[in-house]
Motif scaffolding. Structure first.
Motif, PDB file in Angstrom:
ATOM      1  N   ALA A 203       0.848  -1.192   0.000  1.00  0.00           N
ATOM      2  CA  ALA A 203       0.000   0.000   0.000  1.00  0.00           C
ATOM      3  C   ALA A 203       0.888   1.247   0.000  1.00  0.00           C
ATOM      4  O   ALA A 203       1.977   1.249   0.593  1.00  0.00           O
ATOM      5  N   ILE A 204       0.432   2.283  -0.671  1.00  0.00           N
ATOM      6  CA  ILE A 204       1.091   3.586  -0.669  1.00  0.00           C
ATOM      7  C   ILE A 204       0.126   4.573  -0.040  1.00  0.00           C
ATOM      8  O   ILE A 204      -1.007   4.722  -0.493  1.00  0.00           O
ATOM      9  N   CYS A 205       0.571   5.268   1.005  1.00  0.00           N
ATOM     10  CA  CYS A 205      -0.280   6.220   1.719  1.00  0.00           C
ATOM     11  C   CYS A 205       0.433   7.568   1.769  1.00  0.00           C
ATOM     12  O   CYS A 205       1.532   7.684   2.314  1.00  0.00           O
ATOM     13  N   VAL A 206      -0.196   8.600   1.197  1.00  0.00           N
ATOM     14  CA  VAL A 206       0.384   9.935   1.111  1.00  0.00           C
ATOM     15  C   VAL A 206      -0.441  10.897   1.965  1.00  0.00           C
ATOM     16  O   VAL A 206      -1.635  11.073   1.726  1.00  0.00           O
ATOM     17  N   VAL A 207       0.190  11.508   2.956  1.00  0.00           N
ATOM     18  CA  VAL A 207      -0.463  12.542   3.751  1.00  0.00           C
ATOM     19  C   VAL A 207      -0.104  13.885   3.138  1.00  0.00           C
ATOM     20  O   VAL A 207       1.082  14.205   2.978  1.00  0.00           O
ATOM     21  N   THR A 208      -1.103  14.676   2.770  1.00  0.00           N
ATOM     22  CA  THR A 208      -0.836  15.914   2.038  1.00  0.00           C
ATOM     23  C   THR A 208      -1.895  16.969   2.304  1.00  0.00           C
ATOM     24  O   THR A 208      -3.037  16.644   2.639  1.00  0.00           O
TER      25      THR A 208
END
Length: 241
Positions: A203-208
């Motif tokens: 999984a790829i999780c980006v906080v932005t």
């Protein structure tokens, strides 16, 4: 919630009724009864205004903190049931971190920076070096492996940081504002790279805080006042399915 993905894949990390409260006399409820599943193959973003709970949620997802109540589980194992050393080992094997400011060691080459993630794993030096080089090749930086951070552009430094995050073959890559220090073109390049690194097992999780960055992911989680207020699947144009 509007998430309705029909494809069932393994739950890598879950939050079940999680709350996080800071302070003793004056209590601050940073998260309130948050439940979330991150599955293998997810490419998601977490968005919300300042103070919405994104940073607190990030700390829990990265196993850097424990909740005041509720459970954080990696592949079904409750992190609160583990001691500090076991939890650190779980974090090191399950999560690869990418940060806004890169956090590369100035006097080390790109290759040596990536190798640092493999120290204390019982690997021979030659095996460590080959894995680090393979990770740099994967992010298109193999030909720059001998350069120190000051000899790399901002985009190249972030790619080196991404290589360091994936060299351990983690279950999830957790990226905290990974485009915040980059111009728009390098930001787009980084998001392209994350899309390429997505796999059925990871999984790829980006906080932005950037809506444009969030629109490049396939799932968008929106936070407000310590709660998840939307969990949406996005189409290729960044709209809600």
């Amino acid at each position: 919630m509007v998430r309705g993905d029909s494809q069932v894949s393994e739950v890598l990390l879950s939050l079940d009724g999680v709350s996080r409260v800071f302070g003793d006399e004056v209590k601050v409820h940073a998260l309130r009864d948050v439940s979330l599943e991150i599955r293998a193959g997810d490419f998601l973003s977490i968005v919300g205004p300042s103070g919405s709970g994104k940073s607190t949620l990030l700390g829990l997802l990265g196993v850097l903190d424990l909740p005041s109540s509720g459970a954080v589980r990696i592949r079904g194992t409750d992190m609160a049931d583990l001691g500090d050393a076991e939890r650190s080992r779980m974090r090191g094997s399950a999560v690869g971190f990418v940060f806004q400011q890169f956090h590369l060691i100035p006097h080390l080459t790109a290759l040596e920076n990536v190798e640092t993630a493999l120290l204390y794993r019982g690997l021979l030096a030659g095996r460590r070096r080959q894995r680090a080089l393979d990770a740099l090749e994967q992010v298109g930086l193999g030909n720059r492996h001998g350069h120190t951070p000051i000899q790399l552009s901002g985009g190249e430094q972030q790619r080196a940081a991404i290589a360091r995050a994936i060299v351990t073959d983690p279950l999830m890559v957790l990226a905290d504002e990974p485009t915040g220090a980059l111009d728009s073109q390098n930001a787009a390049n980084v998001m392209d790279m994350f899309a390429e690194l997505q796999s059925p097992e990871r999984a790829i999780c980006v906080v932005t805080h950037d809506p444009e960055v969030a629109s490049r992911t396939q799932r968008r989680i929106t936070m407000l006042d310590g709660e998840i207020v939307a969990d949406e699947l996005l189409d290729v144009a960044g709209g809600v399915r």
